[in-house]
Motif scaffolding. Sequence first.
Motif, mmCIF file in Angstrom:
data_model
loop_
_atom_site.group_PDB
_atom_site.id
_atom_site.type_symbol
_atom_site.label_atom_id
_atom_site.label_comp_id
_atom_site.label_asym_id
_atom_site.label_seq_id
_atom_site.Cartn_x
_atom_site.Cartn_y
_atom_site.Cartn_z
ATOM 1 N N MET A 1 0.850 -1.190 0.000
ATOM 2 C CA MET A 1 0.000 0.000 0.000
ATOM 3 C C MET A 1 0.889 1.244 0.000
ATOM 4 O O MET A 1 1.806 1.371 0.815
ATOM 5 C CB MET A 1 -0.894 -0.004 1.248
ATOM 6 C CG MET A 1 -1.940 1.106 1.263
ATOM 7 S SD MET A 1 -2.999 0.942 2.720
ATOM 8 C CE MET A 1 -3.857 -0.579 2.362
ATOM 9 N N SER A 2 0.662 2.166 -0.925
ATOM 10 C CA SER A 2 1.500 3.347 -1.041
ATOM 11 C C SER A 2 1.172 4.350 0.054
ATOM 12 O O SER A 2 0.083 4.370 0.603
ATOM 13 C CB SER A 2 1.285 3.995 -2.411
ATOM 14 O OG SER A 2 -0.061 4.413 -2.541
ATOM 15 N N SER A 3 2.158 5.211 0.358
ATOM 16 C CA SER A 3 1.947 6.277 1.323
ATOM 17 C C SER A 3 2.723 7.490 0.869
ATOM 18 O O SER A 3 3.669 7.384 0.089
ATOM 19 C CB SER A 3 2.404 5.843 2.718
ATOM 20 O OG SER A 3 3.796 5.598 2.728
ATOM 21 N N TYR A 4 2.324 8.647 1.367
ATOM 22 C CA TYR A 4 2.997 9.868 0.973
ATOM 23 C C TYR A 4 4.408 9.894 1.549
ATOM 24 O O TYR A 4 4.606 9.663 2.732
ATOM 25 C CB TYR A 4 2.214 11.094 1.457
ATOM 26 C CG TYR A 4 2.962 12.379 1.198
ATOM 27 C CD1 TYR A 4 2.949 12.952 -0.068
ATOM 28 C CD2 TYR A 4 3.722 12.965 2.194
ATOM 29 C CE1 TYR A 4 3.667 14.099 -0.329
ATOM 30 C CE2 TYR A 4 4.443 14.117 1.938
ATOM 31 C CZ TYR A 4 4.401 14.685 0.681
ATOM 32 O OH TYR A 4 5.114 15.819 0.428
ATOM 33 N N GLU A 5 5.391 10.172 0.724
ATOM 34 C CA GLU A 5 6.776 10.314 1.163
ATOM 35 C C GLU A 5 7.252 11.721 0.802
ATOM 36 O O GLU A 5 7.112 12.153 -0.348
ATOM 37 C CB GLU A 5 7.671 9.267 0.495
ATOM 38 C CG GLU A 5 7.465 7.858 1.027
ATOM 39 C CD GLU A 5 7.897 7.685 2.482
ATOM 40 O OE1 GLU A 5 8.736 8.472 2.963
ATOM 41 O OE2 GLU A 5 7.384 6.766 3.138
ATOM 42 N N PRO A 6 7.810 12.448 1.777
ATOM 43 C CA PRO A 6 8.207 13.838 1.512
ATOM 44 C C PRO A 6 9.406 13.929 0.568
ATOM 45 O O PRO A 6 10.309 13.097 0.609
ATOM 46 C CB PRO A 6 8.574 14.357 2.903
ATOM 47 C CG PRO A 6 9.004 13.142 3.668
ATOM 48 C CD PRO A 6 8.122 12.034 3.152
ATOM 49 N N ARG A 7 9.372 14.952 -0.278
ATOM 50 C CA ARG A 7 10.528 15.257 -1.111
ATOM 51 C C ARG A 7 11.384 16.306 -0.412
ATOM 52 O O ARG A 7 10.964 16.917 0.561
ATOM 53 C CB ARG A 7 10.055 15.749 -2.488
ATOM 54 C CG ARG A 7 9.385 14.664 -3.317
ATOM 55 C CD ARG A 7 9.061 15.158 -4.709
ATOM 56 N NE ARG A 7 7.980 16.139 -4.689
ATOM 57 C CZ ARG A 7 6.699 15.825 -4.764
ATOM 58 N NH1 ARG A 7 6.324 14.545 -4.844
ATOM 59 N NH2 ARG A 7 5.770 16.750 -4.753
ATOM 60 N N HIS A 8 12.571 16.534 -0.886
ATOM 61 C CA HIS A 8 13.520 17.436 -0.242
ATOM 62 C C HIS A 8 12.917 18.834 -0.093
ATOM 63 O O HIS A 8 12.360 19.396 -1.044
ATOM 64 C CB HIS A 8 14.808 17.509 -1.059
ATOM 65 C CG HIS A 8 15.865 18.373 -0.426
ATOM 66 N ND1 HIS A 8 16.475 18.036 0.766
ATOM 67 C CD2 HIS A 8 16.403 19.556 -0.821
ATOM 68 C CE1 HIS A 8 17.353 18.976 1.075
ATOM 69 N NE2 HIS A 8 17.330 19.911 0.128
ATOM 70 N N ASP A 9 13.025 19.381 1.136
ATOM 71 C CA ASP A 9 12.571 20.744 1.460
ATOM 72 C C ASP A 9 11.065 20.922 1.313
ATOM 73 O O ASP A 9 10.575 22.057 1.224
ATOM 74 C CB ASP A 9 13.293 21.777 0.577
ATOM 75 C CG ASP A 9 14.753 21.919 0.974
ATOM 76 O OD1 ASP A 9 15.091 21.609 2.134
ATOM 77 O OD2 ASP A 9 15.560 22.337 0.116
ATOM 78 N N GLU A 10 10.322 19.847 1.289
ATOM 79 C CA GLU A 10 8.871 19.943 1.214
ATOM 80 C C GLU A 10 8.292 19.810 2.612
ATOM 81 O O GLU A 10 8.691 18.942 3.390
ATOM 82 C CB GLU A 10 8.327 18.822 0.313
ATOM 83 C CG GLU A 10 6.869 18.978 -0.029
ATOM 84 C CD GLU A 10 6.437 17.952 -1.067
ATOM 85 O OE1 GLU A 10 5.840 18.331 -2.073
ATOM 86 O OE2 GLU A 10 6.730 16.761 -0.854
ATOM 87 N N LEU A 11 7.349 20.673 2.961
ATOM 88 C CA LEU A 11 6.725 20.614 4.280
ATOM 89 C C LEU A 11 6.038 19.264 4.466
ATOM 90 O O LEU A 11 5.344 18.773 3.568
ATOM 91 C CB LEU A 11 5.721 21.752 4.439
ATOM 92 C CG LEU A 11 6.303 23.167 4.528
ATOM 93 C CD1 LEU A 11 5.206 24.210 4.440
ATOM 94 C CD2 LEU A 11 7.089 23.334 5.823
#
Length: 550
Positions: A1-11
């Motif tokens: 199941m996918s989940s949100y993963e933050p990108r660099h410098d993203e809140l």
Amino acid sequence: MSSYEPRHDELHVAIIGAGLAGIAAALELKKQLGFERFTIYEKEDSVGGVWRDNTYPGCGSDVPAHWYSLSSELNPDWPSYYVSQPEIRAYWERVYNKHALAAHTSFHTEVVRAEWDETRQLYHITLEDTRSKEQRIVDANVLWWAAGGFHAPFFPEDVPGVKDFKGDVWHSARWNHNVDLRGKSVGVIGNGCSGAQFIPRISEDPTVQVTNFVRSPQWFVPRPQFVYPAAVKSIFRHIPGIMRAYRAWIYWKSELSFLTFNDTDNFMHRAATKLLTEYIRMTAPEEYLDKLIPAFPPGCKRIIVDPDYLKSLHRPNVDLNWTPIDSVCEEGLKLTTGEVVPLDVIIFATGFSLLPSRLQISGRSGETLHEFFDSIGGPSAYLGLAVPHFPNFYMLLGPNTAGGHASVIFNEEVQIDHAIQLMRPVLRGKAAAFEVKESVFTRYNAWLQKRLVKSVWAHCRSYYRGRTEDGRNYAIFPGPVSLFWWLARKARFSDYEAIGAEKFERERRAKRWTRRIGAAVLALSVVLAYRSGWRLPMLVRMARSLTSFA
């Protein structure tokens, strides 16, 4: 199941736990802020928290269903006044799926460490895959502890030797459904809410011999259970306001019970003590009455909404044993008298640890949360939510937020609203962090503990006080939930240190001046109108326009 993963410098917001608090927190991030860059980290393989883990026979809530639910997600289809574990879990799964939270959830992922980076004003979070044990690090601007108040099952330290037992042994929170209890001798250690719920169920089979080992008595109240007819459910579903009014009635009835049990020196408390004593006398076997009626006042421990536990004591296959336990041995339980009670199964119904042992959160000074709590004599927080030296870190159902009479979901919703107010400037790029001031934290907890010392909760040993007679109470909020709502309803930014918040502070100052100017113009307009003899309708139109401007 996918989940949100933050990108660099993203809140990014990290939520620990996909139980009730985690689901509620994620829901409000989406609804109130329209914020989608968050991840729920859940160490198990499904949602539900305590209602996923506790599956023992008879498991259910002792809070009425219409109040043990989110105010934004009322459910007209609750089948009865009190509901069981499967029904509660199904409700929260529906809410979770309705709001598409699966896309934001990382299962089999345990948060083992979080360290505040003062330079970048965010947390470096160490995650571990609970299956492969592989670790990785993600960053989050806000860390939301939504793991709830009940963590690992608690096993009493004064009952050693569990590994020596040759039979089956488990904790009620990890029920072993593979063991058939028919024809077995079962020892149950503990008589709190869990034990009181499953003992009547497992003892329905007369071939199951149950011995309940009890340390201290409990207070019980009758359980007014009833089923909602289809017509009532239809009214709840189709007539606006009725279901919410019914929920409000349950709320205020519960608040009245706080007034009854909080103060031991009033007429209501004395009358309640008399009624509860009479209930035990009328319901329980006469041979146990001298030990079943507590010496401490009602409310000191959580009062048990009786699921027929007292009636089950009349069964010939149910015994109470009040002799202290020395240890677990191969054959069963060895008592302090030297007697050994032979058993096939031992079940611990001894509650939970209130803090996760593995999670390490480090704040600005490098001190961990556990170390900070140790330095001040135990867990404490401002509004059970914020702790000094830990910016952008918010706890749900943290220290001193539970009510012995109420739904914890209500208090969690209040905390969520408070935290959302603090997160809004951060997630809109107008501030870097907020941290509760130490002076505010200290003053609040001094007020709180002063109230607790004078309350009913100071009169007995309980898990509220770390299972001691004289420990500090770090579980209960000493007031009605209405008071907790009043204190936490609005975030006072003067209570917090604002970090990197120049833009936010400029906007706040501008809004304050706008309101002041608007009020001054309105007052001047009223004076001019009075002196000029203007008519009321014109004045009302002017007031509306000025109010709208302000």
